[in-house]
Design a protein around this motif. Sequence first.
Motif, PDB file in Angstrom:
ATOM      1  N   SER A 125     106.888  34.998  24.265  1.00 22.00           N
ATOM      2  CA  SER A 125     106.930  36.520  23.649  1.00 22.00           C
ATOM      3  C   SER A 125     105.703  37.240  24.108  1.00 22.00           C
ATOM      4  N   GLN A 126     104.556  36.280  24.264  1.00 27.36           N
ATOM      5  CA  GLN A 126     103.337  37.109  24.308  1.00 27.36           C
ATOM      6  C   GLN A 126     103.364  37.684  25.730  1.00 27.36           C
ATOM      7  N   LYS A 127     103.786  36.720  26.567  1.00 22.72           N
ATOM      8  CA  LYS A 127     103.827  37.353  28.118  1.00 22.72           C
ATOM      9  C   LYS A 127     104.657  38.419  28.132  1.00 22.72           C
ATOM     10  N   TYR A 128     105.843  38.768  27.614  1.00 24.12           N
ATOM     11  CA  TYR A 128     106.332  39.977  27.643  1.00 24.12           C
ATOM     12  C   TYR A 128     105.769  40.967  26.687  1.00 24.12           C
ATOM     13  N   ALA A 129     104.813  40.712  25.509  1.00 29.32           N
ATOM     14  CA  ALA A 129     104.313  41.536  24.761  1.00 29.32           C
ATOM     15  C   ALA A 129     103.199  42.473  25.679  1.00 29.32           C
ATOM     16  N   VAL A 130     102.501  41.577  26.841  1.00 31.44           N
ATOM     17  CA  VAL A 130     101.612  42.245  27.350  1.00 31.44           C
ATOM     18  C   VAL A 130     102.165  43.291  28.555  1.00 31.44           C
ATOM     19  N   GLY A 131     103.283  42.850  28.843  1.00 30.56           N
ATOM     20  CA  GLY A 131     104.007  43.939  29.942  1.00 30.56           C
ATOM     21  C   GLY A 131     104.528  45.302  28.839  1.00 30.56           C
ATOM     22  N   ASN A 132     105.102  44.961  27.774  1.00 30.48           N
ATOM     23  CA  ASN A 132     105.472  45.740  26.953  1.00 30.48           C
ATOM     24  C   ASN A 132     104.592  46.912  26.377  1.00 30.48           C
ATOM     25  N   VAL A 133     103.139  46.423  26.249  1.00 36.31           N
ATOM     26  CA  VAL A 133     102.367  47.334  25.791  1.00 36.31           C
ATOM     27  C   VAL A 133     101.546  48.064  27.072  1.00 36.31           C
ATOM     28  N   ALA A 134     101.616  47.268  28.077  1.00 36.44           N
ATOM     29  CA  ALA A 134     101.258  48.192  29.415  1.00 36.44           C
ATOM     30  C   ALA A 134     102.255  49.293  29.653  1.00 36.44           C
ATOM     31  N   ASP A 135     103.448  49.001  29.369  1.00 34.79           N
ATOM     32  CA  ASP A 135     104.592  50.189  29.556  1.00 34.79           C
ATOM     33  C   ASP A 135     103.992  51.254  28.582  1.00 34.79           C
ATOM     34  N   LEU A 136     103.744  50.900  27.237  1.00 35.49           N
ATOM     35  CA  LEU A 136     103.594  51.906  26.432  1.00 35.49           C
ATOM     36  C   LEU A 136     102.443  52.840  26.666  1.00 35.49           C
ATOM     37  N   ARG A 355     103.682  52.046  38.964  1.00 36.91           N
ATOM     38  CA  ARG A 355     102.161  52.200  39.433  1.00 36.91           C
ATOM     39  C   ARG A 355     101.195  52.360  38.307  1.00 36.91           C
ATOM     40  N   LYS A 356     101.643  53.384  37.182  1.00 39.15           N
ATOM     41  CA  LYS A 356     100.840  53.681  36.398  1.00 39.15           C
ATOM     42  C   LYS A 356     100.769  52.129  35.605  1.00 39.15           C
ATOM     43  N   ARG A 357     101.714  51.622  35.319  1.00 40.44           N
ATOM     44  CA  ARG A 357     101.776  50.474  34.187  1.00 40.44           C
ATOM     45  C   ARG A 357     100.778  49.236  34.844  1.00 40.44           C
ATOM     46  N   ARG A 358     100.895  49.037  36.192  1.00 37.12           N
ATOM     47  CA  ARG A 358      99.993  48.026  36.843  1.00 37.12           C
ATOM     48  C   ARG A 358      98.405  48.385  36.423  1.00 37.12           C
ATOM     49  N   ARG A 359      98.042  49.648  36.253  1.00 34.75           N
ATOM     50  CA  ARG A 359      96.710  49.768  36.009  1.00 34.75           C
ATOM     51  C   ARG A 359      96.598  49.646  34.284  1.00 34.75           C
ATOM     52  N   PHE A 360      97.402  49.368  33.476  1.00 35.73           N
ATOM     53  CA  PHE A 360      97.251  49.493  32.242  1.00 35.73           C
ATOM     54  C   PHE A 360      97.502  47.807  31.820  1.00 35.73           C
ATOM     55  N   ASP A 362      95.602  45.021  32.325  1.00 32.58           N
ATOM     56  CA  ASP A 362      94.341  44.401  31.770  1.00 32.58           C
ATOM     57  C   ASP A 362      94.037  45.034  30.398  1.00 32.58           C
ATOM     58  N   LYS A 363      94.134  46.259  30.251  1.00 34.75           N
ATOM     59  CA  LYS A 363      93.914  46.924  28.985  1.00 34.75           C
ATOM     60  C   LYS A 363      95.012  46.284  27.911  1.00 34.75           C
ATOM     61  N   ALA A 364      96.110  46.085  28.501  1.00 32.61           N
ATOM     62  CA  ALA A 364      97.177  45.528  27.365  1.00 32.61           C
ATOM     63  C   ALA A 364      96.666  44.161  26.904  1.00 32.61           C
ATOM     64  N   ARG A 365      96.400  43.191  27.922  1.00 29.65           N
ATOM     65  CA  ARG A 365      95.779  41.919  27.611  1.00 29.65           C
ATOM     66  C   ARG A 365      94.460  42.072  26.706  1.00 29.65           C
ATOM     67  N   GLU A 366      93.875  42.986  26.975  1.00 30.94           N
ATOM     68  CA  GLU A 366      92.694  43.284  25.991  1.00 30.94           C
ATOM     69  C   GLU A 366      93.211  43.582  24.282  1.00 30.94           C
ATOM     70  N   ILE A 367      94.037  44.436  24.341  1.00 31.96           N
ATOM     71  CA  ILE A 367      94.602  44.796  23.006  1.00 31.96           C
ATOM     72  C   ILE A 367      95.177  43.805  22.475  1.00 31.96           C
ATOM     73  N   LEU A 368      95.888  42.928  23.233  1.00 34.13           N
ATOM     74  CA  LEU A 368      96.608  41.860  22.646  1.00 34.13           C
ATOM     75  C   LEU A 368      95.805  40.464  22.507  1.00 34.13           C
ATOM     76  N   GLU A 369      94.607  40.619  22.955  1.00 38.04           N
ATOM     77  CA  GLU A 369      93.465  39.465  22.812  1.00 38.04           C
ATOM     78  C   GLU A 369      94.059  38.353  23.572  1.00 38.04           C
ATOM     79  N   VAL A 370      94.639  38.505  24.575  1.00 35.60           N
ATOM     80  CA  VAL A 370      95.268  37.246  25.378  1.00 35.60           C
ATOM     81  C   VAL A 370      94.480  36.945  26.613  1.00 35.60           C
ATOM     82  N   GLU A 371      94.157  35.607  26.776  1.00 34.65           N
ATOM     83  CA  GLU A 371      93.127  35.271  27.776  1.00 34.65           C
ATOM     84  C   GLU A 371      93.566  35.651  29.148  1.00 34.65           C
TER      85      GLU A 371
END
Lengths: 371, 371
Positions: A125-136, A355-360, A362-371
Amino acid sequence: MSTSFHSKTKLDPFGTTVIEDYERLYAEFGIQPFKPLLPEMPDPNAAMRRGVIFGHRDFERVLHAMKNNDEFAVMSGIKPTGEFHLGTLQTAREVIYFQQQGGMAFYCIADVEAYEDNRIPFERSQKYAVGNVADLLALGFDPKKGYIYQQSKEQRVKDLAITFGRGVTLATMTAIYGERHMGLYLSSLIQAGDILLPQMKEFDGPKPTVVPVGIDQDPHLRLTRDLAFKFRSKYKFVPPSSTYHKLIKALDGSPKMSKRAHMSCFTLEEKTEVIGKKISNAFTGGRPTAEEQRRLGANPDICPIYDLYLFHFFERDDDVVNLYDSECKGGHILCGEDKQRLIKNVTDFVKEHQRKRRRFIDKAREILEVE
Amino acid sequence: MSTSFHSKTKLDPFGTTVIEDYERLYAEFGIQPFKPLLPEMPDPNAAMRRGVIFGHRDFERVLHAMKNNDEFAVMSGIKPTGEFHLGTLQTAREVIYFQQQGGMAFYCIADVEAYEDNRIPFERSQKYAVGNVADLLALGFDPKKGYIYQQSKEQRVKDLAITFGRGVTLATMTAIYGERHMGLYLSSLIQAGDILLPQMKEFDGPKPTVVPVGIDQDPHLRLTRDLAFKFRSKYKFVPPSSTYHKLIKALDGSPKMSKRAHMSCFTLEEKTEVIGKKISNAFTGGRPTAEEQRRLGANPDICPIYDLYLFHFFERDDDVVNLYDSECKGGHILCGEDKQRLIKNVTDFVKEHQRKRRRFIDKAREILEVE
């Protein structure tokens, strides 16, 4: 069976909810119609103006705060079991709307619920979460003015669940959710924690909070409002408010999209060609022949294509009204043509979003503190 | 009613458990008698030698580890609802015994259970916890070779509870605990987390673990053994073992001490004069007159004074045997005399314990990270 006319609508956040008659929810569940509040809304969004948001509980106190520039919060989230779909898109847009109206915004990644309800391990679910946050973020959520978190890592919501445990009898739990395993009950206590987190002292304490959700999530709201009351002396909780949006019809014409039925829905991460194909194959409210359709008009009320325009893919309200009244009911457009236009609108949106989502990411990983 | 002869013994960790016949527990609950293992124990403690520890589940695997110098753990704890009493003294001594035998020792301050079951706010239970930990250290627990923690602050046990939630149906929960509020169910999932914490990778992973408890706590063990099995593929849990001690009789002659009945028990923090008075007023197994007692002997089997010697206040086993067979049953001692000797033994122990305990208060605050 025709004798079951009086059977009650069942709202089940962990199962399938089919609403045959939204009007009945007002009488049976004490949900208030949203429409009377619309003229008072400072800047209603499309879903409000178009009746997609049809009901609420106690929204007046949030409206009051909005009008007076008082502090308020908006809270909702996603169960990280896959990519963003049209339901989570709806909720995200509502959260972002209230954030833009000045609300303190909370977005919960409900990974405990994904585990308890869908057996998704936390690593997955953490993997999905990164994508979900990038969408948001791609949709416009401002992380500087909001708080995005995972239930499994947010101790405060777990501790609230422990606090609330004592306030819920088994009878209440089974009345609301039926006979489920302990994990689901626990997950609903944690959701109550999510909903009341914006009122903890670390976030400036009690305040009106709106929870925009699909109507199937109402049981969580009822439980949480009850808990806010029971624990009011310790926390001074303001009972949480909610708004309810309708559920978008599935592409196959059934009442609710389901991830299990691949042709009934699409995600924002699918290839646009695949989405196009699904829309082409979708059920419509059309007539058997072009001649009949031109002569008698079609039926938008049962049509997922119309729903897609209404919920997401017409920017202007006028276009929606024109489609409903004239193009569709008036027989001025054929379903094939209507679908082609929709495919173009969806494709434009999805490509730009991806296109936008791809740019986010890294930011999503940072927010979720994912390595 | 005489017709209820066949009614089953009920083990209730959240209520009152009265064991009228320990033998029946073997047949009804699958608890094994401890006595056959006694000759194999490297260095049995007083409670084992005297039959106070009367039963176990799966203790052989811990015994095997002890005999082979393999790694094993001991885990138990206290509900911080007040000062140390004779039941918690019993458990603490067993934990310390296994620690001295080489076990990795875990001692849990069950403040979540104190909250859910006894409505003790966390601020209050924390105060009790400091005293309880000082008691444990005064009794000889070595914090350098053990781990003392509060449930409310130990995220790992809460996370285990969340993991385990999915593995427990409502039917299982009500079969074990009856119809209780959600908080009690949640607290029992957290207790399962406590019991399996010693097997997490941070503590070197799976290992035999013994949980020494009063027989009333057996339901938690059954639940946890079931969960250890259900989640074995992820965690490789060794099913936890347990030993069971009898419950000491109350001073008023009733089967179990209760904090609610002040004259039925005493804590290690009471004034020795008060303890002395309670013992003086205690029920005994004595005869109505001194003459009868000298002629017929008294009955130690129903006597809380005898229990106090047996459980805690005779160091030598010979003294216990002599009291039971000769002094008491043989009518060689009168109850008043017996009580005076007990008061002296208890007073000596309590005074010495209170002196030691004061020296450990600061250390206890440090361990619990209390300001």
